[in-house]
Design a protein around this motif. Structure first.
Motif, PDB file in Angstrom:
ATOM      1  N   HIS A 100     -14.130   2.318  -1.036  1.00  0.00           N
ATOM      2  CA  HIS A 100     -14.038   3.417  -0.080  1.00  0.00           C
ATOM      3  C   HIS A 100     -14.866   4.564  -0.628  1.00  0.00           C
ATOM      4  O   HIS A 100     -15.199   4.591  -1.813  1.00  0.00           O
ATOM      5  CB  HIS A 100     -12.581   3.827   0.172  1.00  0.00           C
ATOM      6  CG  HIS A 100     -11.909   4.472  -0.992  1.00  0.00           C
ATOM      7  ND1 HIS A 100     -12.039   5.807  -1.280  1.00  0.00           N
ATOM      8  CD2 HIS A 100     -11.128   3.965  -1.977  1.00  0.00           C
ATOM      9  CE1 HIS A 100     -11.352   6.102  -2.368  1.00  0.00           C
ATOM     10  NE2 HIS A 100     -10.788   5.005  -2.821  1.00  0.00           N
TER      11      HIS A 100
ATOM     12  N   VAL B 178      -3.320   5.354   0.954  1.00  0.00           N
ATOM     13  CA  VAL B 178      -4.528   4.741   1.497  1.00  0.00           C
ATOM     14  C   VAL B 178      -5.530   5.820   1.913  1.00  0.00           C
ATOM     15  O   VAL B 178      -5.173   6.978   2.098  1.00  0.00           O
ATOM     16  CB  VAL B 178      -4.220   3.827   2.703  1.00  0.00           C
ATOM     17  CG1 VAL B 178      -3.318   2.671   2.295  1.00  0.00           C
ATOM     18  CG2 VAL B 178      -3.597   4.608   3.846  1.00  0.00           C
ATOM     19  N   THR B 179      -6.758   5.398   2.065  1.00  0.00           N
ATOM     20  CA  THR B 179      -7.809   6.274   2.569  1.00  0.00           C
ATOM     21  C   THR B 179      -7.944   6.044   4.069  1.00  0.00           C
ATOM     22  O   THR B 179      -7.472   5.034   4.597  1.00  0.00           O
ATOM     23  CB  THR B 179      -9.140   5.962   1.861  1.00  0.00           C
ATOM     24  OG1 THR B 179      -9.429   4.567   1.998  1.00  0.00           O
ATOM     25  CG2 THR B 179      -9.066   6.325   0.392  1.00  0.00           C
TER      26      THR B 179
ATOM     27  N   ARG C  70      -6.753   5.356  -3.685  1.00  0.00           N
ATOM     28  CA  ARG C  70      -5.915   4.397  -2.965  1.00  0.00           C
ATOM     29  C   ARG C  70      -4.998   3.770  -4.003  1.00  0.00           C
ATOM     30  O   ARG C  70      -5.465   3.269  -5.030  1.00  0.00           O
ATOM     31  CB  ARG C  70      -6.774   3.326  -2.292  1.00  0.00           C
ATOM     32  CG  ARG C  70      -5.961   2.332  -1.469  1.00  0.00           C
ATOM     33  CD  ARG C  70      -6.845   1.305  -0.791  1.00  0.00           C
ATOM     34  NE  ARG C  70      -7.672   0.549  -1.718  1.00  0.00           N
ATOM     35  CZ  ARG C  70      -7.231  -0.454  -2.462  1.00  0.00           C
ATOM     36  NH1 ARG C  70      -5.969  -0.838  -2.425  1.00  0.00           N
ATOM     37  NH2 ARG C  70      -8.050  -1.091  -3.282  1.00  0.00           N
TER      38      ARG C  70
ATOM     39  N   TYR D 191       0.836  -1.199   0.000  1.00  0.00           N
ATOM     40  CA  TYR D 191       0.000   0.000   0.000  1.00  0.00           C
ATOM     41  C   TYR D 191       0.869   1.246   0.000  1.00  0.00           C
ATOM     42  O   TYR D 191       1.605   1.491   0.945  1.00  0.00           O
ATOM     43  CB  TYR D 191      -0.920   0.020   1.219  1.00  0.00           C
ATOM     44  CG  TYR D 191      -1.916  -1.112   1.198  1.00  0.00           C
ATOM     45  CD1 TYR D 191      -3.060  -1.023   0.415  1.00  0.00           C
ATOM     46  CD2 TYR D 191      -1.703  -2.269   1.942  1.00  0.00           C
ATOM     47  CE1 TYR D 191      -3.982  -2.056   0.378  1.00  0.00           C
ATOM     48  CE2 TYR D 191      -2.623  -3.306   1.914  1.00  0.00           C
ATOM     49  CZ  TYR D 191      -3.756  -3.192   1.134  1.00  0.00           C
ATOM     50  OH  TYR D 191      -4.661  -4.217   1.092  1.00  0.00           O
TER      51      TYR D 191
ATOM     52  N   GLY E  64     -11.733   0.393   1.792  1.00  0.00           N
ATOM     53  CA  GLY E  64     -10.646  -0.204   1.031  1.00  0.00           C
ATOM     54  C   GLY E  64     -10.009  -1.401   1.698  1.00  0.00           C
ATOM     55  O   GLY E  64      -8.898  -1.790   1.345  1.00  0.00           O
TER      56      GLY E  64
ATOM     57  N   SER F 217      -1.994   0.968  -4.713  1.00  0.00           N
ATOM     58  CA  SER F 217      -1.312  -0.218  -4.199  1.00  0.00           C
ATOM     59  C   SER F 217      -0.608  -0.935  -5.338  1.00  0.00           C
ATOM     60  O   SER F 217      -0.881  -0.690  -6.511  1.00  0.00           O
ATOM     61  CB  SER F 217      -2.310  -1.161  -3.515  1.00  0.00           C
ATOM     62  OG  SER F 217      -3.257  -1.644  -4.446  1.00  0.00           O
TER      63      SER F 217
END
Length: 190
Positions: free
Chosen positions: A172, A115-116, A178, A112, A120, A180
């Motif tokens: 999300h 991120v939020t 997000r 990741y 997610g 990744s």
């Protein structure tokens, strides 16, 4: 006689801090987005690159994954870890990934980068009917009878798991993306 656990699956969660790799991921993602060609594997919405052939990203992710696996398993023979493929995911608001596995590999992973705060989550789902076979999970609170396991994404988190584990990614609802990196690892005699 005591409790004996059988047929267990392990996942590994670790931090991966490498600024050079992070910068390279963002650069490659930007280049691939400009091409406008998103691949659809398990994603619903969002953007997924095709397999990335970037030495900085690939070698560093493979090196970290191999170390985590080697530190947590006793290898029976001299083993070579091989990066089968690696791709970048960008999930916007309400994007998600459907339940899937990663065939053709031994271990899979996700790193990741962005991120939020909420949503997610990576959810592992039991591949068999043991948890729901006779509703024992309604009566006994024990991970042996759980039908899922959830990981909350965090920046610089690396998750490794056996490729046969079914999993999906929840959406999300934030107005940020997000980002990744997903990848597959193979084991060979080495």
């Amino acid at each position: 006689m005591g409790r004996v656990n059988i047929f267990t699956d392990s996942i590994f969660v670790d931090n991966f801090l490498n600024k050079e790799v992070d910068e390279e991921i963002l650069k490659v993602l930007s280049t691939e987005e400009k091409k406008g060609k998103s691949i659809f594997r398990s994603n619903v919405g969002g953007f997924q690159t095709d397999s990335i052939k970037n030495e900085t990203i690939n070698l560093n992710i493979l090196k970290k994954a191999a170390k985590v696996l080697s530190d947590n398993f006793t290898l029976k023979v001299k083993t070579k870890f091989e990066l089968i493929n690696l791709w970048i995911n960008k999930n916007n608001k309400n994007n998600f990934n459907i339940n899937h596995v990663h065939p053709g590999s031994n271990f899979s992973g996700v790193y990741y980068l962005e991120v939020t705060k909420e949503g997610g989550e990576l959810v592992f789902v039991r591949n068999d009917t043991a948890a729901s076979f006779n509703w024992v999970c309604d009566f006994i609170d024990d991970k042996n009878f759980s039908d899922s396991f959830t990981i909350k994404p965090k920046k610089n988190l690396l998750v490794l798991f056996p490729s046969h584990l079914s999993h999906f990614v929840k959406p999300h609802d934030e107005d940020i993306c997000r980002i990744s990196v997903s990848f597959n690892i193979g084991l060979k005699h080495g």
